[in-house]
Structure formats: structure tokens, C-alpha cells
Motif scaffolding. Structure first.
Motif, PDB file in Angstrom:
ATOM      1  N   GLU A  73       0.833  -1.219   0.000  1.00  0.00           N
ATOM      2  CA  GLU A  73       0.000   0.000   0.000  1.00  0.00           C
ATOM      3  C   GLU A  73       0.864   1.265   0.000  1.00  0.00           C
ATOM      4  N   LEU A  74       2.046   1.174   0.627  1.00  0.00           N
ATOM      5  CA  LEU A  74       2.861   2.400   0.730  1.00  0.00           C
ATOM      6  C   LEU A  74       3.108   3.016  -0.649  1.00  0.00           C
ATOM      7  N   LYS A  75       3.204   2.154  -1.658  1.00  0.00           N
ATOM      8  CA  LYS A  75       3.457   2.652  -3.034  1.00  0.00           C
ATOM      9  C   LYS A  75       2.240   3.395  -3.593  1.00  0.00           C
ATOM     10  N   THR A  76       1.053   3.143  -3.022  1.00  0.00           N
ATOM     11  CA  THR A  76      -0.164   3.748  -3.577  1.00  0.00           C
ATOM     12  C   THR A  76      -0.565   5.041  -2.853  1.00  0.00           C
ATOM     13  N   ILE A  77       0.206   5.390  -1.809  1.00  0.00           N
ATOM     14  CA  ILE A  77      -0.213   6.544  -1.001  1.00  0.00           C
ATOM     15  C   ILE A  77       0.030   7.864  -1.743  1.00  0.00           C
ATOM     16  N   LYS A  78      -1.030   8.650  -1.871  1.00  0.00           N
ATOM     17  CA  LYS A  78      -0.942   9.929  -2.573  1.00  0.00           C
ATOM     18  C   LYS A  78      -0.804  11.085  -1.595  1.00  0.00           C
ATOM     19  N   ALA A  79      -1.205  10.873  -0.359  1.00  0.00           N
ATOM     20  CA  ALA A  79      -1.136  11.947   0.643  1.00  0.00           C
ATOM     21  C   ALA A  79      -1.177  11.334   2.028  1.00  0.00           C
ATOM     22  N   VAL A  80      -0.423  11.971   2.943  1.00  0.00           N
ATOM     23  CA  VAL A  80      -0.557  11.634   4.363  1.00  0.00           C
ATOM     24  C   VAL A  80      -1.274  12.831   4.986  1.00  0.00           C
ATOM     25  N   CYS A  81      -2.428  12.592   5.613  1.00  0.00           N
ATOM     26  CA  CYS A  81      -3.201  13.698   6.181  1.00  0.00           C
ATOM     27  C   CYS A  81      -3.225  13.551   7.693  1.00  0.00           C
ATOM     28  N   ILE A  82      -2.817  14.596   8.399  1.00  0.00           N
ATOM     29  CA  ILE A  82      -2.725  14.522   9.863  1.00  0.00           C
ATOM     30  C   ILE A  82      -3.912  15.290  10.450  1.00  0.00           C
ATOM     31  N   SER A  83      -4.651  14.630  11.354  1.00  0.00           N
ATOM     32  CA  SER A  83      -5.890  15.226  11.882  1.00  0.00           C
ATOM     33  C   SER A  83      -5.638  16.348  12.883  1.00  0.00           C
ATOM     34  N   HIS A  84      -4.586  16.224  13.684  1.00  0.00           N
ATOM     35  CA  HIS A  84      -4.283  17.273  14.668  1.00  0.00           C
ATOM     36  C   HIS A  84      -2.893  17.067  15.250  1.00  0.00           C
ATOM     37  N   ALA A  85      -2.480  18.002  16.117  1.00  0.00           N
ATOM     38  CA  ALA A  85      -1.069  18.100  16.497  1.00  0.00           C
ATOM     39  C   ALA A  85      -0.644  17.222  17.678  1.00  0.00           C
ATOM     40  N   HIS A  86      -1.523  16.380  18.189  1.00  0.00           N
ATOM     41  CA  HIS A  86      -1.108  15.523  19.309  1.00  0.00           C
ATOM     42  C   HIS A  86      -0.120  14.457  18.847  1.00  0.00           C
ATOM     43  N   LEU A  87       0.829  14.136  19.741  1.00  0.00           N
ATOM     44  CA  LEU A  87       1.908  13.225  19.337  1.00  0.00           C
ATOM     45  C   LEU A  87       1.425  11.818  18.999  1.00  0.00           C
ATOM     46  N   ASP A  88       0.287  11.417  19.557  1.00  0.00           N
ATOM     47  CA  ASP A  88      -0.207  10.075  19.197  1.00  0.00           C
ATOM     48  C   ASP A  88      -0.869  10.080  17.815  1.00  0.00           C
ATOM     49  N   HIS A  89      -0.865  11.246  17.154  1.00  0.00           N
ATOM     50  CA  HIS A  89      -1.393  11.342  15.786  1.00  0.00           C
ATOM     51  C   HIS A  89      -0.332  11.816  14.792  1.00  0.00           C
ATOM     52  N   VAL A  90       0.652  12.584  15.265  1.00  0.00           N
ATOM     53  CA  VAL A  90       1.660  13.140  14.336  1.00  0.00           C
ATOM     54  C   VAL A  90       3.094  12.718  14.698  1.00  0.00           C
ATOM     55  N   GLY A  91       3.280  12.210  15.921  1.00  0.00           N
ATOM     56  CA  GLY A  91       4.641  12.055  16.460  1.00  0.00           C
ATOM     57  C   GLY A  91       5.518  11.029  15.774  1.00  0.00           C
ATOM     58  N   ALA A  92       4.935  10.107  15.000  1.00  0.00           N
ATOM     59  CA  ALA A  92       5.786   9.109  14.323  1.00  0.00           C
ATOM     60  C   ALA A  92       6.284   9.595  12.969  1.00  0.00           C
ATOM     61  N   VAL A  93       5.772  10.745  12.518  1.00  0.00           N
ATOM     62  CA  VAL A  93       6.183  11.245  11.188  1.00  0.00           C
ATOM     63  C   VAL A  93       7.704  11.403  11.087  1.00  0.00           C
ATOM     64  N   PRO A  94       8.375  12.026  12.073  1.00  0.00           N
ATOM     65  CA  PRO A  94       9.826  12.196  11.928  1.00  0.00           C
ATOM     66  C   PRO A  94      10.577  10.870  11.790  1.00  0.00           C
ATOM     67  N   PHE A  95      10.026   9.794  12.332  1.00  0.00           N
ATOM     68  CA  PHE A  95      10.712   8.504  12.278  1.00  0.00           C
ATOM     69  C   PHE A  95      10.388   7.709  11.018  1.00  0.00           C
ATOM     70  N   LEU A  96       9.197   7.897  10.462  1.00  0.00           N
ATOM     71  CA  LEU A  96       8.724   6.997   9.399  1.00  0.00           C
ATOM     72  C   LEU A  96       8.499   7.675   8.049  1.00  0.00           C
ATOM     73  N   ALA A  97       8.558   9.004   8.007  1.00  0.00           N
ATOM     74  CA  ALA A  97       8.198   9.691   6.763  1.00  0.00           C
ATOM     75  C   ALA A  97       9.109   9.284   5.612  1.00  0.00           C
ATOM     76  N   ASN A  98      10.335   8.864   5.916  1.00  0.00           N
ATOM     77  CA  ASN A  98      11.237   8.459   4.816  1.00  0.00           C
ATOM     78  C   ASN A  98      10.755   7.198   4.100  1.00  0.00           C
ATOM     79  N   LYS A  99       9.780   6.513   4.685  1.00  0.00           N
ATOM     80  CA  LYS A  99       9.245   5.301   4.038  1.00  0.00           C
ATOM     81  C   LYS A  99       8.110   5.626   3.074  1.00  0.00           C
ATOM     82  N   ILE A 100       7.648   6.884   3.092  1.00  0.00           N
ATOM     83  CA  ILE A 100       6.492   7.248   2.277  1.00  0.00           C
ATOM     84  C   ILE A 100       6.863   8.404   1.364  1.00  0.00           C
ATOM     85  N   LYS A 101       6.595   8.207   0.073  1.00  0.00           N
ATOM     86  CA  LYS A 101       6.946   9.275  -0.877  1.00  0.00           C
ATOM     87  C   LYS A 101       5.687  10.065  -1.223  1.00  0.00           C
ATOM     88  N   ALA A 102       5.130  10.747  -0.269  1.00  0.00           N
ATOM     89  CA  ALA A 102       3.920  11.533  -0.554  1.00  0.00           C
ATOM     90  C   ALA A 102       3.945  12.767   0.335  1.00  0.00           C
TER      91      ALA A 102
END
Ligand SMILES: [Zn+2]
Length: 440
Positions: A73-102
Motif C-alpha cells: 500500500e505504501l506505493k499507492t499513497i498519494k497523501a498523508v493527512c494529519i488530523s491534529h497536532a497531538h503526538l499520538d497522531h503526528v509524532g511518528a512522522v519524523p521517524f517513518l516519513a522516509n518510508k512514504i513518498k507523498a
């Protein structure tokens, strides 16, 4: 025929590391990419420390969503949409964003917080960051559109994320409350919610689905704070208040009360400084006009050498869960804060229930009691909807299917029980575990 696939990646039948993929043919949208706070803090002792943990450790300890289960599925992702600024919703982005090209999409405050998290990791933006106003709609691929609908929660610029496909839409409401007298920003955008057509599924926060009431408005929390701070004698005493650093509306209320008390508000701690700075950059509120900000708790000793009088100030500090490395615990343990007997310590929060927090808070409160402080706990209202809000919300959105999330199995079942009570058929309410995909 069911054309939309919903893939639960993190946060299903558990609390934390929220992540869901909504897929239509070969195009998909990832919603949220969060940390599991309990597992993360076990590794760091504090949310307020720079990220230095290897990705493999975070995955092994279940502190971030496990994307190995969705490689295709990662290859099909067109956008990552974050609902709000709490770390349990956005906090993994710095660690995992390199796996997603969107590109990563969010509202202004969310994106400003994310920028600061990426800076903490000493990494420039790994993906393109795109900010949108609340109540906007944007195309993310040939066939998919995303809509952000403003809703209230305990951090600014929180939105419902709606993924529109040619075969109907999916509404992601995680997290939210229905606050009709918010202290910052507008009421939830009920009009936009009513206008949604063809809602195939609602993915919904269930943390307090078993609590039979309506979550009180944030304006009630302000009254509770006023009641304590204006109704208790504090002349010649220190006042320390601790709350969630990302709760900008609560900070605003505390700063206003501080002015009524004719005390200078002083915010102490790295995470407070970070969220206050993000709120200013997002054009929400500029606290620096009224309040002093001491970014590092370690600079407090110098601060007290330079600023003798402390009883004409009100200190807002990090460490409401008793985190050993946060400012309040260090103040309680250290010698540098000029404690008086009967100083006021106000916990404008609740203890997030897990073993570690109970132990930390109990240690902190006994240290404070040894210093003869007066302790006020639970001066707080929640940012999450309760059972009777959910009833209103489900009726408003009118989804075909309901997928409870953000809860343990008992919480998810409470949401299901409510839906059945409201007339939903058993096979339209889905209690999912991570990676148990469904089509709607
Ligand atoms: Zn939240």
C-alpha cells in the motif's frame, strides 16, 4: 459493491500510534502517523526530550505503527493527512516519513508543530509539508479529494479528515469533542458535517464512549481554574500550574487568570516553548506579549538568581504526569526553587491511566507534600467526546458503517453498543484490530 478498502495500521484495539489507510483502486490516503505514548515514554522517560531512538527499536517496542504490514500500500499513497497536532497522531512522522513518498497535509498549527518535531530530530523536512485552512477541500490524486472539517478538541486546528472517492466518502473523527463554547476558535462546523453525502464509513474516537454524559466545554475548565486560583488565598505564596503543552486554549485561560491575579505568567519547559512558538507561527495567539518563556528547565537556577521575587509570578510548567525529567519533578526534587509552605500546585490535567504515570505522579505528589505544598488535582475537562456526544455525532454524520477506534476492546465495544442501540445492524459496526482490513 464495496469499493473502498479501509486498512487499520495502528490504534485499533489499543490506545496510541494512530494510523489508517483509506484505499480506492490503486490510490490511497494515509491518515495520521502517531506515537504510542506509553511505549514511547517508556523508552525516553519524557515526551520532552529530543528524538534519538533508532527506528528498529521503536518498531520492536510498538512505539510507532508497523508499516511492514502495508508494504504494497505504501506505493499507492498519494497523501498523508494529519488530523491534529497531538503526538499520538503526528509524532511518528519524523521517524517513518522516509518510508512514504507523498506530501504530508495538515492544518497550520499541525504543520507548525510537525516542523518543530522534525527540527528536534535534526532532519530537514523529509517530505513536502502542505498546510491548509480548516474547512477546505483539496485534490490529492486523479480520483481522491480530501476535506478538512473544523472540530473542537484539546489542541487548535483539529479537523475531521474526510476522504472523498468516486464511490462515497470515509470520515475520520479521531480525536474530537463537541464544544459549543470553545475558548479558542469556532464551534464545530456542524453545517459541513450535515452536508456530507454518501458516508460509507465513520472511523471514530471511542475513548469515553462508555461514559454516559456530554463532555463539558473548555469554558468549564476555565471556570474550574478561576474557582481554584481566584478563590484560594495565595498572597506571598508561589503558584505553579501544570497542563498539556499542546493545549493552547487552556494556557490562554491560565495566562488570563494570572493577569487578574496581577502575577506575571512564566512558562517553563522545552515542550511548552515549542507549542507556544507553533501557535504564534500559525497565527493563533502570541503569548510572548504577556508571558515570559524560559525554554530550558536547566536555566531555572539562573532565572531565580536574577529574578528574586517569585510570588508576584505564576509559573506554568511541564510535567503534569509526574515525568521524572520534566520541569515540575525537577523543581520538586531540586533545591533551587524557593518553596514556601502552602504554595499552590495546580494539576490542570488528569492522570493518563497507566502504571508508569500512577507511580510517577504519586512520587511527585509526595515530594510536593514533603515541601508542604497545597495540591489541587483534576482541574480539567477532557478533549474527547463522551457517549451522548457520540449519539449526536453519529446521527449528524449518518454513516453506513461505523468503525470505532482510539480505545481498548471494552471502549470500542461501548461505541458498538451505542450504535446498535441507535438501530445499526450488527454487521455494520466493525471492531477491528490492526491490519484486519475491510471493504465498505
Ligand atoms: Zn488528540
Amino acid at each position: 459493491m464495496n469499493m473502498i478498502e479501509i486498512i487499520p495500521v495502528g490504534g485499533f484495539s489499543e490506545i496510541g500510534r494512530n494510523c489508517t489507510i483509506v484505499k480506492w483502486k490503486q490510490e490511497s490516503v494515509m491518515i495520521d502517523l502517531g506515537l504510542h505514548m506509553e511505549n514511547y515514554i517508556r523508552l525516553t522517560e519524557d515526551e520532552d526530550v529530543p528524538f534519538q531512538i533508532p527506528q528498529t527499536t521503536l518498531i520492536r517496542e510498538n512505539a510507532v505503527p508497523d508499516l511492514t504490514g502495508v508494504q504494497d500500500e505504501l506505493k499507492t499513497i498519494k497523501a498523508v493527512c494529519i488530523s491534529h497536532a497531538h503526538l499520538d497522531h503526528v509524532g511518528a512522522v519524523p521517524f517513518l516519513a522516509n518510508k512514504i513518498k507523498a506530501p504530508i497535509h495538515g492544518t497550520r498549527f499541525t504543520i507548525e508543530v510537525l516542523r518543530r518535531l522534525l527540527d528536534d530530530k535534526k532532519k530537514s523536512a523529509v517530505s513536502e509539508l502542505v498546510s491548509h485552512p480548516e474547512n477546505s477541500k483539496f485534490k490529492v490524486s486523479d480520483n481522491l479529494e480530501v476535506e478538512f472539517i473544523h472540530v473542537t478538541h484539546s489542541t487548535p486546528h483539529t479537523v475531521l479528515v474526510v476522504v472523498h472517492t468516486p464511490d462515497g466518502c470515509v470520515v475520520y473523527a479521531n480525536d474530537f469533542k463537541l464544544d459549543n463554547a470553545p475558548l479558542l476558535g469556532a464551534k464545530p462546523n456542524y453545517e459541513a458535517m450535515k452536508k456530507l453525502k454518501g458516508v460509507k464509513a465513520l472511523i471514530v474516537d471511542s475513548l469515553y464512549a462508555m461514559d454516559p454524559r456530554k463532555t463539558p466545554s473548555e469554558s468549564i475548565a476555565r471556570e474550574m481554574l478561576r474557582d481554584v486560583l481566584l478563590g484560594t488565598s495565595s498572597d506571598g505564596k508561589n503558584i505553579l500550574v501544570t497542563t498539556f503543552s499542546s493545549h493552547i486554549a487552556r494556557l490562554k485561560a491560565i495566562i488570563e487568570i494570572s493577569k487578574t491575579l496581577k502575577r506575571k505568567p512564566v512558562l517553563v519547559g522545552r515542550s511548552l516553548a515549542k507549542y507556544v512558538d507553533a501557535a504564534k507561527a500559525a497565527g493563533i495567539v502570541d503569548f510572548e506579549k504577556d508571558a515570559q518563556i524560559v525554554k530550558y528547565g536547566s536555566k531555572l537556577e539562573d532565572y531565580f538568581k536574577k529574578n528574586r521575587g517569585t510570588t508576584d509570578k505564576l509559573f506554568i510548567v511541564t510535567g503534569h504526569q509526574g515525568e521524572p525529567r520534566a520541569v515540575l519533578s525537577r523543581i520538586a526534587r531540586g533545591k533551587f526553587f524557593p518553596f514556601n509552605s502552602e504554595d499552590l500546585i495546580v494539576f490542570s490535567c488528569k492522570v493518563i491511566p497507566n502504571e508508569e504515570n500512577f507511580v510517577n505522579r504519586s512520587n511527585l505528589e509526595s515530594e510536593l507534600r514533603n515541601k508542604r505544598a497545597r495540591i489541587f488535582t483534576d482541574i480539567h475537562v477532557s478533549g474527547h467526546a463522551c457517549r451522548e456526544d457520540h449519539r449526536e455525532f453519529i446521527r449528524l454524520i449518518g454513516p453506513e458503517n461505523i468503525i470505532p477506534t482510539h480505545g481498548d476492546v471494552a471502549m470500542l465495544n461501548a461505541q458498538k453498543e451505542l450504535a446498535l442501540e441507535m438501530g445499526y445492524a450488527d454487521d455494520k459496526v466493525h471492531i477491528l484490530k490492526n491490519f484486519s482490513r475491510i471493504w465498505v
